[in-house]
Design an enzyme around this catalytic site. Sequence first.
Site, short mmCIF file in Angstrom:
data_model
loop_
_atom_site.label_atom_id
_atom_site.label_comp_id
_atom_site.label_asym_id
_atom_site.label_seq_id
_atom_site.Cartn_x
_atom_site.Cartn_y
_atom_site.Cartn_z
N ARG A 1 0.85 -1.20 0.00
CA ARG A 1 0.00 0.00 0.00
C ARG A 1 0.88 1.25 0.00
NH1 ARG A 1 -5.13 1.73 -1.04
NH2 ARG A 1 -6.07 2.92 0.64
N THR B 1 -8.98 0.86 -9.27
CA THR B 1 -8.46 -0.37 -8.76
C THR B 1 -8.68 -1.49 -9.76
OG1 THR B 1 -9.03 0.49 -6.65
CG2 THR B 1 -8.75 -1.90 -6.78
N THR C 1 -4.12 -0.70 -7.09
CA THR C 1 -4.88 0.51 -7.38
C THR C 1 -4.03 1.77 -7.51
OG1 THR C 1 -6.81 1.79 -6.64
CG2 THR C 1 -5.30 1.08 -4.93
N ASP D 1 -7.82 8.39 0.47
CA ASP D 1 -8.34 7.30 1.30
C ASP D 1 -8.13 7.56 2.79
OD1 ASP D 1 -9.65 5.69 -0.46
OD2 ASP D 1 -8.03 4.26 -0.74
N SER E 1 -7.65 1.09 3.50
CA SER E 1 -8.15 0.59 2.21
C SER E 1 -9.39 -0.27 2.42
CB SER E 1 -7.05 -0.25 1.56
OG SER E 1 -7.53 -0.86 0.38
N SER E 2 -10.10 -0.53 1.33
CA SER E 2 -11.20 -1.51 1.36
C SER E 2 -10.87 -2.74 0.52
CB SER E 2 -12.48 -0.88 0.80
OG SER E 2 -12.86 0.23 1.54
N GLY F 1 -13.60 -1.35 -6.82
CA GLY F 1 -14.90 -0.74 -6.52
C GLY F 1 -14.95 0.05 -5.23
N GLY F 2 -13.79 0.49 -4.70
CA GLY F 2 -13.81 1.33 -3.50
C GLY F 2 -14.50 0.62 -2.36
O1 DON Z 1 -7.97 1.13 -1.33
C1 DON Z 1 -9.14 1.40 -1.56
O2 DON Z 1 -10.06 0.96 -0.91
C2 DON Z 1 -9.48 2.29 -2.75
N1 DON Z 1 -8.36 3.13 -3.04
C3 DON Z 1 -9.88 1.44 -3.91
C4 DON Z 1 -10.24 2.24 -5.13
C5 DON Z 1 -11.06 1.50 -6.09
O3 DON Z 1 -11.45 0.38 -5.89
C6 DON Z 1 -11.44 2.23 -7.32
N2 DON Z 1 -12.06 1.35 -8.27
N3 DON Z 1 -13.13 1.29 -8.66
#
Ligand code: DON
Length: 565
Positions: free
Chosen positions: A103, A377, A395, A419, A448-449, A469-470
């Site tokens: 990360r 991501t 990501t 984030d 992060s998720s 997908g955040g």
């Molecule tokens: O680490 C995370 O949770 C976010 N930065 C992920 C970003 C993400 O999945 C964007 N994609 N759709």
Amino acid sequence: MYIQRYFLALCLCLAGFSTTVNAQGPYPIQKTVMAQHGAVVSAHPLASQVGLSILKNGGNAVDAAIAVQLTLAVVFPGAGNIGGGGFMVAHLSKGQNLALDYRECAPGKASRDMYIDSTGKARTDWSQEGHLACGVPGTIAGMFAAHRYGKLPFKDLIQPAIDLAENGFVISANEAESLNENKKSFQQNNTGPIAFVRADRPWKEGDTLVQKELAATLKRIRDNGAKGFYESRTAQYIVEEMQKGGGLISLEDLKQYKAVERPILTFPYKSYTILTMPMPSSGGLLLAQMLKMVENKPAMDSGYASGAATQLMIEAERRAFADRATYMGDPDFVKVPVDALMSAPYLASRMQDFQAGKAGNSKDVKAGVVPHESMETTHFDVIDADGNCVSVTTTLNGWYGCSTVAGKAGFLLNNEMDDFSIKPGVPNMFGAVGGTANAIAPHKRMLSSMTPTIVLKDGKPYLIVGTPGGTTIPTSVFQTIVNITDFHLSPEDAVNKPKFHHQWLPDDVALEKGFSGSTEAALKAMGYTIKHWGGIGRTEVIAIAPDGTLEAVADGRGNDSAAGY
Ligand code: DON
């Protein structure tokens, strides 16, 4: 045109075994592949093909994963990256588990209130766009840390990416459109010309995207290892670009960056064993909480998209995300009460106020009180012939990250700083809120998720799963798993059938296009506020049958593609 393409193919063949992919497009997209020996599923057909060629040439799943990550940095610049970070979860055939954290972290000059302006306003434009949004990239450190578990020389794993960057690859209509749509943002956030912006005309389908500067950056890594990125001309390019655009990353930040192997997060669910990512991803812990809150509940017997099961899962999602906002952050900086948050009595108490048939609400459902304890991501999966399994989510955060290329190093930088919780209660780009546990501090990793996950059945690999997908990542992984383990859907249906999402705040339920109309009506009658979303996740799954047959399923929502042999 044909001569040009022929020449391109010839160059690629001459470059060695690893470049057996055809970079001329259109690339065949394979949504489901049945295989016996090894399989790869990723967001881009060229990356899946590169992974497959590594497996066929004697590489193991970790080798293939490294090659896929590096290839995605070239052919999937919106999210594939060397300027971002990620997580790798692996279950190796000798039984060893690996949770690798690469990360990004905050630069040394970062500070808690760096995105709050003189009027006290939280500036999400600063945390999301351009130089100041960028955390110290972790991907290359991660790939070298992973390589300890690989078999092939690193140079063979990076060569396909070098060739694709150097010689180019033909882009699709969607890729051309995406680059054109982002032209303004690229122009605003860069101090010089970049490969993603054409000076002469807009991109169109069939154009070749050549990235010479990125190829040179990748060669420095090939020839000098991780230092070829963190302590080289590349590092200088990053820092020069930061200085020109008001970013904070220094040479010292780059030199200090370390990928970290963390103890894997593991827990039983029904008769399965789940292996997933620990902090600083909230994803694994949220997954544990959500699964444990629905485990063996009679409502789950009513099946996929039934009102009863969907409501139970929404309420589990709400409660897990409330805990995320309060307790979860970088474990090197804050004490996250992981065991307490996933203990059976705690999770039972969390669901005590659950009322079947009646919507909960996030005003009343706050984070739980845990006993004081002596928290854009892309995803890909690989399995090899020995049964080594790798699940990687990586990501830049937003699509094309902060839109800034690291000067003449030719790669896009992340906007991962968003984030962090930039101000208590201020939502990030995924609507997630947080507090002190996820506040900014120098060198801290932002929460992060991302939830790369492996499910074992009878101790043997059963599913490899993950998605971008955040904040929808943990809920999509949660739903994909129960779609298979509880609702008995096929892996294809588990991936592709519509999903839903609740993340505590905002207090509404997002239903993906095509979700059951009658269940939607039932949820409304229970008191839920419904939102409609176009797509939730781009989930990749490899399912392993008891006889060893592999079923690699690429999400139908994008150009994701599977490969196997
Ligand atoms: O680490 C995370 O949770 C976010 N930065 C992920 C970003 C993400 O999945 C964007 N994609 N759709």
